[in-house]
Design an enzyme around this catalytic site. Structure first.
Site, PDB file in Angstrom:
ATOM      1  N   ARG A  59       0.898  -1.208  -0.016  1.00 13.58           N
ATOM      2  CA  ARG A  59      -0.102  -0.011  -0.170  1.00 13.58           C
ATOM      3  C   ARG A  59       0.863   1.228  -0.109  1.00 13.58           C
ATOM      4  NH1 ARG A  59      -3.043   2.597   3.923  1.00 13.58           N
ATOM      5  NH2 ARG A  59      -2.268   1.490   5.658  1.00 13.58           N
ATOM      6  N   LYS A  60       2.087   1.050  -0.372  1.00 13.00           N
ATOM      7  CA  LYS A  60       3.101   2.247  -0.263  1.00 13.00           C
ATOM      8  C   LYS A  60       3.036   2.850  -1.856  1.00 13.00           C
ATOM      9  CE  LYS A  60       6.245   0.617   3.245  1.00 13.00           C
ATOM     10  NZ  LYS A  60       7.651   0.096   3.411  1.00 13.00           N
ATOM     11  N   THR A  61       1.937   3.716  -2.050  1.00 15.33           N
ATOM     12  CA  THR A  61       1.452   4.136  -3.189  1.00 15.33           C
ATOM     13  C   THR A  61       1.509   5.675  -3.159  1.00 15.33           C
ATOM     14  OG1 THR A  61      -0.906   3.910  -2.828  1.00 15.33           O
ATOM     15  CG2 THR A  61       0.349   2.104  -4.129  1.00 15.33           C
TER      16      THR A  61
END
Length: 304
Positions: free
Chosen positions: A149-151
């Site tokens: 989820r590191k977007t």
């Protein structure tokens, strides 16, 4: 139609995954890029023109639906010379024609930068994803390779789409997907057991729960509490593989429930080979969406 006739089922494409609300995001990006007068557009006017999209570096083509929507919104037509899914653009010093865009000159230029930014970023992520997937396949690793989820805020849909085109898993899409209980959740509730029990009460049977664990003891507590996935976080490769093997063996005799093991934390394309193991079900990477190189594209209006 005879009783024996069969209805042809359309072939699914990754574009079919895109939700209808993505068009509003592209409208916002276009508005951000032209918040006031477009003097350059005034200069070139409405003359009908043809522009060619060129690729100027090697990579996996990804992001076609987003590129198409940009030019649909500004009133241009796009014709692709290559497909998206599985297409590798092998740049060997000579630019590769990828698509043709037709429309009024000012409208081609109106959509140009937004469309190229989308395509370059999405293709870069797909390329990195494919590289890691190939390493896994070559090593015989049968588990899941996943992003995280590191977007980029506001850009998640594009980046997650790039992961899929590149051949890896998206992991969870957002906080409303799978429940992931990390150290802050555990510290805030007092224990892993308390965090898992509380999460299950709200999540119900249909949502998986994953717990971040820093030791074999924490993993045992998480499994006993009913977690579905154990994330072994920030362990060196040998410690992680030994821990995963021990957990799999022990819990196979203690419970009929299958628990998945995820390796995560600081794993890169250079180090991933040391984490491959039959006891590891998932290897996740923040690096698939952070610090990834772009694939270089340009859009050139053709001289008449």
């Amino acid at each position: 139609m005879s009783a024996r006739a069969k209805t042809k089922v359309p072939t699914a494409t990754f574009a079919h995954l895109i939700p209808t609300n993505f068009s509003s995001a592209i409208s916002a990006w276009l508005a951000e890029d032209t918040p006031s007068f477009d003097v350059g557009g005034y200069v070139v006017g409405e003359a009908p023109k043809t522009a060619v999209l060129y690729c100027k570096s090697s990579g996996v083509l990804a992001g076609v639906p987003f590129f198409n929507e940009v030019f649909r919104q500004v009133g241009c037509m796009v014709e692709w010379l290559v497909g998206e899914e599985g297409v590798i653009l092998d740049y060997q010093g000579k630019r590769i024609p990828v698509a043709v865009v037709k429309g009024p000159a000012r409208k081609i230029l109106l959509g140009e930068r937004v469309a190229l930014n989308l395509l370059a970023r999405c293709s870069g992520i797909a390329t990195e994803a494919r590289n890691i997937r190939l390493l896994a396949d070559q090593a015989g690793f049968e588990g899941c390779i996943a992003g995280t989820r590191k977007t980029t805020p506001g850009f998640r849909l594009v980046e997650k789409y790039g992961l899929i085109v590149g051949g890896v898993d998206t992991h969870r899409m957002d906080l409303s997907s799978m429940v992931m209980l990390k150290d802050n959740h555990v510290w805030s509730t007092g224990s892993i057991t308390s965090a898992v029990k509380t999460a299950r009460r709200a999540a119900g049977f249909s949502v998986k729960i994953e717990v971040e664990c820093r030791s074999e003891g924490e993993a045992d507590e998480a499994i006993a509490a009913g977690t579905d996935i154990v994330m072994l976080d920030n362990m060196d490769a040998e410690t992680l593989k030994t821990t995963a093997h021990s957990l799999k063996q022990r819990w196979a005799t203690l419970s009929s429930r299958q628990v998945m093991i995820e390796a995560s934390g600081g794993i890169t394309v250079r180090t991933v080979g040391s984490y491959f193991s039959p006891d590891v079900d998932i290897i996740s990477f923040g690096s698939l969406t952070q610090g990834v190189s772009f694939v270089d594209f340009s859009l050139k209006i053709q001289k008449e």
